[in-house]
Design a protein around this motif. Structure first.
Motif, PDB file in Angstrom:
ATOM      1  N   ARG A 234    -114.589  35.455  40.417  1.00 31.21           N
ATOM      2  CA  ARG A 234    -114.560  36.135  41.630  1.00 31.21           C
ATOM      3  C   ARG A 234    -115.736  35.956  42.508  1.00 31.21           C
ATOM      4  O   ARG A 234    -115.438  35.821  43.659  1.00 31.21           O
ATOM      5  CB  ARG A 234    -114.995  37.554  41.052  1.00 31.21           C
ATOM      6  CG  ARG A 234    -113.759  38.356  40.447  1.00 31.21           C
ATOM      7  CD  ARG A 234    -113.786  39.851  39.795  1.00 31.21           C
ATOM      8  NE  ARG A 234    -114.086  40.514  41.064  1.00 31.21           N
ATOM      9  CZ  ARG A 234    -112.956  41.040  41.658  1.00 31.21           C
ATOM     10  NH1 ARG A 234    -111.651  40.881  41.432  1.00 31.21           N
ATOM     11  NH2 ARG A 234    -113.260  42.104  42.952  1.00 31.21           N
ATOM     12  N   GLY A 235    -116.746  35.412  41.985  1.00 33.56           N
ATOM     13  CA  GLY A 235    -117.923  35.015  42.904  1.00 33.56           C
ATOM     14  C   GLY A 235    -117.412  33.799  43.398  1.00 33.56           C
ATOM     15  O   GLY A 235    -117.845  33.412  44.591  1.00 33.56           O
ATOM     16  N   MET A 236    -116.989  32.772  42.535  1.00 37.09           N
ATOM     17  CA  MET A 236    -116.361  31.485  43.401  1.00 37.09           C
ATOM     18  C   MET A 236    -115.374  31.649  44.482  1.00 37.09           C
ATOM     19  O   MET A 236    -115.410  30.928  45.417  1.00 37.09           O
ATOM     20  CB  MET A 236    -115.767  30.678  42.266  1.00 37.09           C
ATOM     21  CG  MET A 236    -116.848  30.302  40.859  1.00 37.09           C
ATOM     22  SD  MET A 236    -115.917  29.457  39.703  1.00 37.09           S
ATOM     23  CE  MET A 236    -115.334  27.800  40.386  1.00 37.09           C
ATOM     24  N   ASN A 237    -114.591  32.741  44.255  1.00 38.34           N
ATOM     25  CA  ASN A 237    -113.708  33.048  45.444  1.00 38.34           C
ATOM     26  C   ASN A 237    -114.316  33.835  46.687  1.00 38.34           C
ATOM     27  O   ASN A 237    -114.120  33.154  47.737  1.00 38.34           O
ATOM     28  CB  ASN A 237    -112.755  34.420  44.638  1.00 38.34           C
ATOM     29  CG  ASN A 237    -111.649  33.948  43.811  1.00 38.34           C
ATOM     30  OD1 ASN A 237    -111.269  32.520  43.941  1.00 38.34           O
ATOM     31  ND2 ASN A 237    -111.066  34.854  43.256  1.00 38.34           N
ATOM     32  N   ALA A 238    -115.620  34.308  46.512  1.00 40.43           N
ATOM     33  CA  ALA A 238    -116.200  34.704  47.437  1.00 40.43           C
ATOM     34  C   ALA A 238    -116.834  33.597  48.176  1.00 40.43           C
ATOM     35  O   ALA A 238    -117.092  33.552  49.266  1.00 40.43           O
ATOM     36  CB  ALA A 238    -117.359  35.968  47.097  1.00 40.43           C
ATOM     37  N   LEU A 239    -117.599  32.785  47.287  1.00 43.35           N
ATOM     38  CA  LEU A 239    -118.197  31.707  47.867  1.00 43.35           C
ATOM     39  C   LEU A 239    -117.257  30.656  48.621  1.00 43.35           C
ATOM     40  O   LEU A 239    -117.783  30.008  49.920  1.00 43.35           O
ATOM     41  CB  LEU A 239    -118.827  30.600  46.634  1.00 43.35           C
ATOM     42  CG  LEU A 239    -119.846  29.813  47.125  1.00 43.35           C
ATOM     43  CD1 LEU A 239    -121.178  30.024  47.759  1.00 43.35           C
ATOM     44  CD2 LEU A 239    -120.170  28.723  45.904  1.00 43.35           C
ATOM     45  N   ALA A 240    -115.879  30.646  48.297  1.00 42.00           N
ATOM     46  CA  ALA A 240    -115.033  29.550  49.050  1.00 42.00           C
ATOM     47  C   ALA A 240    -115.010  30.163  50.438  1.00 42.00           C
ATOM     48  O   ALA A 240    -114.413  29.615  51.405  1.00 42.00           O
ATOM     49  CB  ALA A 240    -113.780  29.870  48.497  1.00 42.00           C
ATOM     50  N   LEU A 241    -115.254  31.540  50.838  1.00 41.93           N
ATOM     51  CA  LEU A 241    -115.073  31.837  52.057  1.00 41.93           C
ATOM     52  C   LEU A 241    -116.256  32.069  52.782  1.00 41.93           C
ATOM     53  O   LEU A 241    -116.544  32.351  54.133  1.00 41.93           O
ATOM     54  CB  LEU A 241    -114.793  33.546  51.982  1.00 41.93           C
ATOM     55  CG  LEU A 241    -113.545  34.043  51.403  1.00 41.93           C
ATOM     56  CD1 LEU A 241    -113.561  35.544  51.067  1.00 41.93           C
ATOM     57  CD2 LEU A 241    -112.386  33.517  51.947  1.00 41.93           C
ATOM     58  N   ASP A 244    -122.279  33.612  54.046  1.00 37.64           N
ATOM     59  CA  ASP A 244    -122.452  34.733  54.486  1.00 37.64           C
ATOM     60  C   ASP A 244    -121.505  36.064  54.002  1.00 37.64           C
ATOM     61  O   ASP A 244    -122.075  37.133  53.787  1.00 37.64           O
ATOM     62  CB  ASP A 244    -122.459  34.893  56.138  1.00 37.64           C
ATOM     63  CG  ASP A 244    -123.743  33.926  56.872  1.00 37.64           C
ATOM     64  OD1 ASP A 244    -124.568  33.989  56.200  1.00 37.64           O
ATOM     65  OD2 ASP A 244    -123.480  33.584  57.960  1.00 37.64           O
ATOM     66  N   THR A 245    -120.344  35.436  54.033  1.00 37.22           N
ATOM     67  CA  THR A 245    -119.332  36.480  53.666  1.00 37.22           C
ATOM     68  C   THR A 245    -119.566  36.758  52.134  1.00 37.22           C
ATOM     69  O   THR A 245    -119.215  37.961  51.535  1.00 37.22           O
ATOM     70  CB  THR A 245    -117.810  35.640  53.594  1.00 37.22           C
ATOM     71  OG1 THR A 245    -117.653  35.552  54.874  1.00 37.22           O
ATOM     72  CG2 THR A 245    -116.818  36.897  53.184  1.00 37.22           C
ATOM     73  N   ALA A 246    -119.990  35.737  51.168  1.00 38.41           N
ATOM     74  CA  ALA A 246    -120.217  36.091  49.975  1.00 38.41           C
ATOM     75  C   ALA A 246    -121.317  36.826  49.578  1.00 38.41           C
ATOM     76  O   ALA A 246    -121.358  37.757  48.861  1.00 38.41           O
ATOM     77  CB  ALA A 246    -120.763  34.487  49.348  1.00 38.41           C
ATOM     78  N   ALA A 247    -122.414  36.771  50.585  1.00 35.61           N
ATOM     79  CA  ALA A 247    -123.531  37.746  50.519  1.00 35.61           C
ATOM     80  C   ALA A 247    -123.237  39.039  50.592  1.00 35.61           C
ATOM     81  O   ALA A 247    -123.447  40.105  49.921  1.00 35.61           O
ATOM     82  CB  ALA A 247    -124.720  37.149  51.411  1.00 35.61           C
ATOM     83  N   GLY A 248    -122.233  39.339  51.712  1.00 39.94           N
ATOM     84  CA  GLY A 248    -121.779  40.481  52.143  1.00 39.94           C
ATOM     85  C   GLY A 248    -121.083  41.165  51.049  1.00 39.94           C
ATOM     86  O   GLY A 248    -120.934  42.412  51.056  1.00 39.94           O
ATOM     87  N   LEU A 249    -120.605  40.303  50.288  1.00 40.07           N
ATOM     88  CA  LEU A 249    -119.714  40.796  48.829  1.00 40.07           C
ATOM     89  C   LEU A 249    -120.362  41.177  47.873  1.00 40.07           C
ATOM     90  O   LEU A 249    -119.710  41.331  46.919  1.00 40.07           O
ATOM     91  CB  LEU A 249    -118.384  39.798  48.795  1.00 40.07           C
ATOM     92  CG  LEU A 249    -117.559  39.903  49.954  1.00 40.07           C
ATOM     93  CD1 LEU A 249    -116.423  38.685  49.823  1.00 40.07           C
ATOM     94  CD2 LEU A 249    -116.439  41.219  50.027  1.00 40.07           C
ATOM     95  N   GLY A 250    -121.648  41.047  47.932  1.00 41.42           N
ATOM     96  CA  GLY A 250    -122.537  41.175  46.842  1.00 41.42           C
ATOM     97  C   GLY A 250    -122.903  39.853  45.760  1.00 41.42           C
ATOM     98  O   GLY A 250    -123.222  40.060  44.825  1.00 41.42           O
ATOM     99  N   VAL A 251    -122.303  38.769  46.288  1.00 39.77           N
ATOM    100  CA  VAL A 251    -122.530  37.543  45.493  1.00 39.77           C
ATOM    101  C   VAL A 251    -123.954  36.595  46.186  1.00 39.77           C
ATOM    102  O   VAL A 251    -124.111  36.548  47.378  1.00 39.77           O
ATOM    103  CB  VAL A 251    -121.329  36.410  45.704  1.00 39.77           C
ATOM    104  CG1 VAL A 251    -121.770  35.346  45.047  1.00 39.77           C
ATOM    105  CG2 VAL A 251    -120.103  37.370  45.127  1.00 39.77           C
ATOM    106  N   ASN A 252    -124.808  36.096  45.154  1.00 40.85           N
ATOM    107  CA  ASN A 252    -125.774  35.395  45.675  1.00 40.85           C
ATOM    108  C   ASN A 252    -125.546  33.979  45.615  1.00 40.85           C
ATOM    109  O   ASN A 252    -125.327  33.470  44.589  1.00 40.85           O
ATOM    110  CB  ASN A 252    -127.126  35.532  44.529  1.00 40.85           C
ATOM    111  CG  ASN A 252    -128.191  34.940  44.915  1.00 40.85           C
ATOM    112  OD1 ASN A 252    -128.230  33.769  45.609  1.00 40.85           O
ATOM    113  ND2 ASN A 252    -129.491  35.424  44.688  1.00 40.85           N
TER     114      ASN A 252
END
Length: 354
Positions: A234-241, A244-252
């Motif tokens: 799920r974090g990898m999905n966020a990083l692909a976006l 800034d989007t990943a950080a906004g979704l709670g991913v470091n």
């Protein structure tokens, strides 16, 4: 972590989606089993699939003993080689998927990140330098050490204010890769003619020296990746976006990049140390998996693993049967067979865009 929308703006709908994903995994598992049994049975001396299964069952404690010649062919020579192809293909595919995600670039692969060139430099040093050979470190140990040194260099050069950015990682990796390739080429020029064939065969990859003991390191690396990567999907999905989007979704993003870099380096180092520099698998298989099931890493991870294993088992079988009794370095066929297959998948993916 907030819910992460997963979309693919590049390719649109995918051939396998929704309820078809489960049957796809079952079909890939069955295909891997069939490919492995066929690869163990085929060779200079052919062994029927039934005899292959009987030998395997006898050694695994569930069957009667078989004749010694068949047992030696199946258990001592071909089974470890095919299993090394399985874990090497799976490991390189997972490493490629991790690297492509952490730099958000579908062209990233273990070759580009310098891990392979570092391992190659270590191995060639062990083959051509008498002083290093005398230490007893061996080709495998030297390759593993070279891969880890390359990773440390990339990690050190890419840091900026304690942060790891995808673009910096990519540039540092390319620089380290070219440096390792240049040093390896110089050693090849200095090598004796008798050493060159072994050096070239190792640089292009080979599973000829597979044994049960050589399976240990890549198998442990793939098993460790299988334990960790599903939790990171799920974090990898966020990083692909984007960061800034990943950080906004709670991913470091920084912590996730370090984790993915370590996992991919260990996978690549363990595989290259056991089987040499096998190129192209880490590039084409993750892209093929995304073309099949889309960009969601919860689906792309298992599909990449199984596709990579099947691909390398079949390519290794081709290397020892196409030009009998000679054997073709596996890196030549991974590129020759993989590139057309990848282009076909790419064209089909483009046609599906509305």
């Amino acid at each position: 972590m907030r819910s992460i929308p997963v979309t693919d703006r590049r390719t649109g709908p995918h051939p396998v989606s929704g309820k078809a994903f489960g049957p796809l995994l079952i079909a890939l598992c069955a295909g891997l089993l069939v490919a492995a049994v066929a690869a163990i049975g085929l060779g200079t001396v052919s062994v029927a699939p039934g005899d292959v299964l009987r030998v395997l069952a006898a050694h695994l404690g569930g069957g009667a003993p078989t004749d010694s010649l068949t047992d030696q062919i199946v258990w001592s020579f071909r089974a470890p080689r095919v299993l090394l192809a399985v874990v090497a293909g799976a490991g390189l595919s997972l490493a490629g998927l991790c690297l492509q995600n952490l730099v958000r670039n579908p062209l990233a692969d273990p070759y580009m990140f310098g891990v392979t060139s570092g391992a190659s430099l270590g191995a060639v040093l062990a083959m051509t330098t008498a002083a290093l050979a005398a230490t007893g470190f061996g080709v495998t140990g030297s390759a593993f050490a070279g891969a880890l040194v390359s990773l440390a260099l990339v990690f050190t050069l890419a840091q900026r204010g304690g942060r790891l950015l995808g673009s910096d990682l990519l540039l540092a990796a390319i620089a380290v890769s070219y440096l390792g390739t240049a040093a390896t080429s110089y050693l090849q020029l200095r090598a004796k003619p008798a050493e060159l064939r072994g050096v070239m065969f190792w640089l292009l990859g080979s599973l000829t020296g597979a044994s049960w003991s050589s399976l240990l390191a890549p198998t442990l690396a793939v098993a460790a990746a299988l334990l960790v990567l599903p939790a990171l999907a799920r974090g990898m999905n966020a990083l692909a976006l984007g960061d800034d989007t990943a950080a906004g979704l709670g991913v470091n993003p920084n912590r996730l990049r370090i984790g993915l870099l370590v996992i991919s380096a260990l996978l690549t180092a363990s595989v290259v140390a056991a089987a040499g520099g096998i190129g192209f698998v880490g590039l084409i298989v993750p892209n093929a998996a995304r073309l099949l099931v889309g960009p969601d890493h919860r689906r792309a991870l298992p599909v990449s693993l199984l596709l990579g294993a099947i691909f390398l088992v079949l390519v290794d079988l081709a290397t020892r049967t196409v030009d009998r009794p000679n054997e073709i370095p596996i890196g030549i066929l991974t590129a020759a067979l993989g590139a057309p297959a990848f282009l076909v998948l790419l064209r089909r993916g483009r046609r599906s865009v509305p």
